[in-house]
Design a protein around this motif. Structure first.
Motif, PDB file in Angstrom:
ATOM      1  N   MET A   1     105.226  68.559  49.319  1.00 39.43           N
ATOM      2  CA  MET A   1     104.138  69.281  48.658  1.00 39.43           C
ATOM      3  C   MET A   1     103.590  70.345  49.595  1.00 39.43           C
ATOM      4  SD  MET A   1     100.552  67.808  47.098  1.00 39.43           S
ATOM      5  CE  MET A   1      99.322  68.912  46.440  1.00 39.43           C
ATOM      6  N   ILE A   2     103.441  71.563  49.096  1.00 35.88           N
ATOM      7  CA  ILE A   2     102.943  72.678  49.893  1.00 35.88           C
ATOM      8  C   ILE A   2     101.616  73.169  49.311  1.00 35.88           C
ATOM      9  CG2 ILE A   2     103.394  74.999  50.757  1.00 35.88           C
ATOM     10  CD1 ILE A   2     106.355  74.417  50.510  1.00 35.88           C
ATOM     11  N   THR A   3     100.625  73.339  50.167  1.00 38.25           N
ATOM     12  CA  THR A   3      99.324  73.867  49.764  1.00 38.25           C
ATOM     13  C   THR A   3      98.998  75.070  50.633  1.00 38.25           C
ATOM     14  OG1 THR A   3      98.540  71.663  49.146  1.00 38.25           O
ATOM     15  CG2 THR A   3      96.868  73.361  49.496  1.00 38.25           C
ATOM     16  N   ALA A   4      98.509  76.124  50.022  1.00 35.31           N
ATOM     17  CA  ALA A   4      98.109  77.321  50.760  1.00 35.31           C
ATOM     18  C   ALA A   4      96.621  77.564  50.541  1.00 35.31           C
ATOM     19  CB  ALA A   4      98.916  78.524  50.305  1.00 35.31           C
ATOM     20  N   ILE A   5      95.864  77.499  51.633  1.00 44.05           N
ATOM     21  CA  ILE A   5      94.438  77.829  51.597  1.00 44.05           C
ATOM     22  C   ILE A   5      94.320  79.301  51.991  1.00 44.05           C
ATOM     23  CG2 ILE A   5      92.157  77.311  52.559  1.00 44.05           C
ATOM     24  CD1 ILE A   5      93.212  74.504  53.207  1.00 44.05           C
ATOM     25  N   ILE A   6      93.811  80.126  51.094  1.00 40.11           N
ATOM     26  CA  ILE A   6      93.793  81.568  51.357  1.00 40.11           C
ATOM     27  C   ILE A   6      92.365  82.128  51.321  1.00 40.11           C
ATOM     28  CG2 ILE A   6      96.094  81.811  50.353  1.00 40.11           C
ATOM     29  CD1 ILE A   6      94.755  83.166  47.930  1.00 40.11           C
ATOM     30  N   ASN A   7      92.230  83.343  51.919  1.00 38.32           N
ATOM     31  CA  ASN A   7      90.961  84.081  51.867  1.00 38.32           C
ATOM     32  C   ASN A   7      89.827  83.293  52.533  1.00 38.32           C
ATOM     33  OD1 ASN A   7      89.193  86.164  51.252  1.00 38.32           O
ATOM     34  ND2 ASN A   7      88.744  85.379  49.197  1.00 38.32           N
ATOM     35  N   GLY A   8      90.128  82.749  53.734  1.00 42.19           N
ATOM     36  CA  GLY A   8      89.121  81.962  54.446  1.00 42.19           C
ATOM     37  C   GLY A   8      88.689  82.609  55.749  1.00 42.19           C
ATOM     38  N   ARG A   9      87.592  82.136  56.263  1.00 41.32           N
ATOM     39  CA  ARG A   9      87.121  82.503  57.606  1.00 41.32           C
ATOM     40  C   ARG A   9      87.420  81.297  58.486  1.00 41.32           C
ATOM     41  NH1 ARG A   9      82.070  82.214  60.586  1.00 41.32           N
ATOM     42  NH2 ARG A   9      81.777  84.096  61.879  1.00 41.32           N
ATOM     43  N   LEU A  10      88.438  81.445  59.332  1.00 38.14           N
ATOM     44  CA  LEU A  10      88.986  80.294  60.045  1.00 38.14           C
ATOM     45  C   LEU A  10      88.363  80.110  61.422  1.00 38.14           C
ATOM     46  CD1 LEU A  10      91.164  78.027  60.169  1.00 38.14           C
ATOM     47  CD2 LEU A  10      92.657  79.725  61.265  1.00 38.14           C
ATOM     48  N   LEU A  11      87.825  78.924  61.654  1.00 32.36           N
ATOM     49  CA  LEU A  11      87.449  78.491  62.992  1.00 32.36           C
ATOM     50  C   LEU A  11      88.585  77.587  63.474  1.00 32.36           C
ATOM     51  CD1 LEU A  11      83.688  77.482  62.553  1.00 32.36           C
ATOM     52  CD2 LEU A  11      84.616  79.704  63.208  1.00 32.36           C
ATOM     53  N   ASP A  12      89.433  78.101  64.360  1.00 33.39           N
ATOM     54  CA  ASP A  12      90.553  77.269  64.810  1.00 33.39           C
ATOM     55  C   ASP A  12      90.164  76.342  65.954  1.00 33.39           C
ATOM     56  OD1 ASP A  12      90.444  78.906  67.024  1.00 33.39           O
ATOM     57  OD2 ASP A  12      92.393  79.847  66.690  1.00 33.39           O
ATOM     58  N   CYS A  13      88.975  76.550  66.523  1.00 33.99           N
ATOM     59  CA  CYS A  13      88.413  75.705  67.580  1.00 33.99           C
ATOM     60  C   CYS A  13      89.237  75.733  68.866  1.00 33.99           C
ATOM     61  CB  CYS A  13      88.228  74.258  67.094  1.00 33.99           C
ATOM     62  SG  CYS A  13      87.043  74.155  65.736  1.00 33.99           S
ATOM     63  N   ALA A  14      90.165  76.685  68.959  1.00 36.59           N
ATOM     64  CA  ALA A  14      90.918  76.915  70.187  1.00 36.59           C
ATOM     65  C   ALA A  14      90.462  78.211  70.845  1.00 36.59           C
ATOM     66  CB  ALA A  14      92.412  76.966  69.897  1.00 36.59           C
ATOM     67  N   GLY A  15      90.274  79.257  70.029  1.00 37.22           N
ATOM     68  CA  GLY A  15      89.769  80.526  70.532  1.00 37.22           C
ATOM     69  C   GLY A  15      88.259  80.591  70.447  1.00 37.22           C
ATOM     70  N   ASP A  16      87.731  81.786  70.698  1.00 38.39           N
ATOM     71  CA  ASP A  16      86.280  81.969  70.708  1.00 38.39           C
ATOM     72  C   ASP A  16      85.764  82.823  69.556  1.00 38.39           C
ATOM     73  OD1 ASP A  16      85.872  80.491  73.081  1.00 38.39           O
ATOM     74  OD2 ASP A  16      86.547  82.207  74.265  1.00 38.39           O
ATOM     75  N   VAL A  17      86.697  83.393  68.763  1.00 38.05           N
ATOM     76  CA  VAL A  17      86.303  84.286  67.677  1.00 38.05           C
ATOM     77  C   VAL A  17      86.926  83.791  66.374  1.00 38.05           C
ATOM     78  CG1 VAL A  17      86.362  86.649  66.820  1.00 38.05           C
ATOM     79  CG2 VAL A  17      86.204  86.234  69.278  1.00 38.05           C
ATOM     80  N   PRO A  18      86.159  83.698  65.297  1.00 35.04           N
ATOM     81  CA  PRO A  18      86.721  83.293  64.003  1.00 35.04           C
ATOM     82  C   PRO A  18      87.800  84.266  63.533  1.00 35.04           C
ATOM     83  CG  PRO A  18      84.328  83.213  63.958  1.00 35.04           C
ATOM     84  CD  PRO A  18      84.713  83.921  65.225  1.00 35.04           C
ATOM     85  N   LEU A  19      88.749  83.761  62.813  1.00 35.56           N
ATOM     86  CA  LEU A  19      89.833  84.559  62.248  1.00 35.56           C
ATOM     87  C   LEU A  19      89.478  84.883  60.799  1.00 35.56           C
ATOM     88  CD1 LEU A  19      92.701  85.637  62.990  1.00 35.56           C
ATOM     89  CD2 LEU A  19      93.614  83.539  61.966  1.00 35.56           C
ATOM     90  N   GLU A  20      89.284  86.168  60.513  1.00 39.00           N
ATOM     91  CA  GLU A  20      88.869  86.583  59.175  1.00 39.00           C
ATOM     92  C   GLU A  20      90.068  86.734  58.245  1.00 39.00           C
ATOM     93  OE1 GLU A  20      85.792  86.583  58.470  1.00 39.00           O
ATOM     94  OE2 GLU A  20      84.859  86.624  60.466  1.00 39.00           O
ATOM     95  N   ASP A  21      89.795  86.601  56.945  1.00 43.18           N
ATOM     96  CA  ASP A  21      90.835  86.734  55.908  1.00 43.18           C
ATOM     97  C   ASP A  21      92.055  85.887  56.247  1.00 43.18           C
ATOM     98  OD1 ASP A  21      91.931  87.582  53.530  1.00 43.18           O
ATOM     99  OD2 ASP A  21      92.691  89.478  54.345  1.00 43.18           O
ATOM    100  N   ALA A  22      91.806  84.645  56.624  1.00 43.41           N
ATOM    101  CA  ALA A  22      92.871  83.767  57.110  1.00 43.41           C
ATOM    102  C   ALA A  22      93.474  82.939  55.984  1.00 43.41           C
ATOM    103  CB  ALA A  22      92.318  82.844  58.193  1.00 43.41           C
ATOM    104  N   SER A  23      94.723  82.601  56.174  1.00 42.57           N
ATOM    105  CA  SER A  23      95.429  81.697  55.270  1.00 42.57           C
ATOM    106  C   SER A  23      96.056  80.575  56.080  1.00 42.57           C
ATOM    107  CB  SER A  23      96.518  82.440  54.492  1.00 42.57           C
ATOM    108  OG  SER A  23      95.965  83.423  53.658  1.00 42.57           O
ATOM    109  N   VAL A  24      96.040  79.395  55.514  1.00 45.86           N
ATOM    110  CA  VAL A  24      96.610  78.217  56.169  1.00 45.86           C
ATOM    111  C   VAL A  24      97.601  77.580  55.196  1.00 45.86           C
ATOM    112  CG1 VAL A  24      96.155  75.988  57.251  1.00 45.86           C
ATOM    113  CG2 VAL A  24      94.470  77.827  57.427  1.00 45.86           C
ATOM    114  N   VAL A  25      98.838  77.418  55.641  1.00 43.78           N
ATOM    115  CA  VAL A  25      99.873  76.803  54.816  1.00 43.78           C
ATOM    116  C   VAL A  25     100.110  75.387  55.312  1.00 43.78           C
ATOM    117  CG1 VAL A  25     102.252  76.913  54.024  1.00 43.78           C
ATOM    118  CG2 VAL A  25     100.957  79.026  54.354  1.00 43.78           C
ATOM    119  N   ILE A  26      99.965  74.418  54.403  1.00 44.82           N
ATOM    120  CA  ILE A  26     100.094  72.998  54.735  1.00 44.82           C
ATOM    121  C   ILE A  26     101.253  72.407  53.955  1.00 44.82           C
ATOM    122  CG2 ILE A  26      98.910  70.766  54.762  1.00 44.82           C
ATOM    123  CD1 ILE A  26      96.263  72.438  54.581  1.00 44.82           C
TER     124      ILE A  26
END
Length: 375
Positions: free
Chosen positions: A1-26
């Protein structure tokens, strides 16, 4: 099963700046791809458009006690076992619904509670458990008041009470027993505490030989030791003996903080439990000695437990000690508000993103799961 979360403001908690217009594929529950520009999602994927909302890793708590249900000691131990079991399940459900997907139990959870979550019998976060807390006789884990048990309800197959052990040989045996039960880490008490009837927070507990024996046994099978410490002297002794995580860390001194940094030890402050106990302890029926020690852990004229925790965070942050996050809740009414720990951290001087990282990437390092969670 594949899920795509799109159009998000991503806090990856590794860097120091949020990633805008982010998509995450699971894919099958595992993150496969992250990107910041629009591109076609995999064919057949379920698409979740979050409309610019924040996307971040599941929160984690590195010090909690979901197997405990009441502050009132007599009520906590004398309720019917089935009722207590249902409360435990309810505690875990509330923690999960609050956004915490992994927690490190620091005493109380029986291996069967972890198994029930893994098998889907109850809903809750992933559980890493210590099994029984190791305590010397008369120490923070000793539930006997002047040698008499506070209750006589046998909950051995439902909740793990402290394992009292004295002397190097007995400490080794007690550690091996927790390993046999399936512990993910070992918890000891290196000082007295607030919720114990026989000691004061500044009392030293376990000698160096005992702590070193416990650490050696844990490390021999790839585990580590976390220590309850509510005074600088106990923190220093624990770190010198190889303890990896310091729980609470009240009255941390600068020299000891520097030692923690040198040895790679983590601080897991627990401001939320201090705040909860001082705010709601009286109406929850907490024992008189508990209420006194929340307010005056070192006696009149000294910082209260919450103030001492704030000072420890500020010092650890200044020195560069890695700071994790744990609420240390032990009453059913409190579970589900673990995020209060993050709020209290920001009031202590941490930035909001630092506080979030303490409950994600730093906790993942503490739990040795940074390849699976936290970022």
């Amino acid at each position: 099963m594949i899920t795509a979360i799109i159009n998000g403001r991503l806090l990856d908690c590794a860097g120091d700046v949020p990633l805008e217009d982010a998509s995450v594929v699971i894919e099958d529950g595992v993150i496969k791809e992250i990107y910041s520009k629009r591109k076609p999602v995999p064919r057949g994927a379920t698409i979740i458009d979050v409309g610019g909302r924040t996307v971040m890793p599941g929160l984690t708590d590195a010090h909690d006690h979901p197997a405990y249900t009441e502050m009132n000691p007599e009520k906590a131990e004398n309720e019917p076992p089935l009722y207590i079991a249902l409360k435990m399940a309810h505690n875990l459900e509330r923690i999960l619904q609050a956004g915490f997907t992994t927690i490190r139990d620091m005493g109380g959870a029986h291996w069967s509670l972890r198994q029930a979550v893994e098998e889907g019998l109850i809903r809750g976060p992933r559980l890493l458990i210590a099994c029984a807390v190791l305590s010397p006789t008369g120490g923070h884990g000793d539930e006997n008041l002047r040698g008499e048990r506070l209750s006589h309800n046998d909950l051995g197959r439902l909740r793990t009470t402290a394992r009292l052990c004295d002397g190097e040989a007995e400490c080794r045996k007690a550690t091996r027993e927790q390993i046999r039960k399936g512990a993910d880490h070992i918890k000891i008490v290196a000082t007295g505490g607030i919720a114990s009837p026989n000691d004061e927070p500044w009392h030293l507990q376990f000698c160096e030989a005992e702590i070193k024996a416990i650490v050696e046994e844990a490390e021999s099978v790839g585990l580590y030791v976390g220590a309850h410490c509510e005074h600088d002297s106990g923190i220093r002794r624990a770190v010198k003996c190889g303890v990896r995580t310091i729980e609470h860390g009240l009255f941390l001194g600068e020299d000891t903080a520097k030692l923690m940094k040198e040895e790679g030890a983590y601080l897991v402050p627990t401001l939320a439990t201090m705040w909860w106990g001082m705010t709601y302890g009286p109406e929850e029926g907490a024992a008189d000695w508990v209420l006194r020690k929340y307010k005056e852990p070192l006696g009149p004229g000294k910082p209260d437990s919450l103030e001492a925790g704030v000072l420890a965070i500020q010092l650890a942050r200044k020195v560069g000690v890695p700071i994790g996050s744990g609420a240390d809740y032990w009453t059913s009414r409190s579970f589900g508000s673990e995020a209060m720990e993050l709020k209290l951290k920001t009031e202590s001087g941490m930035t909001p993103y630092e506080a979030i990282k303490s409950a994600t990437i730093v906790n993942a390092e503490i739990m040795r799961m940074q390849d699976k969670i936290g970022s």
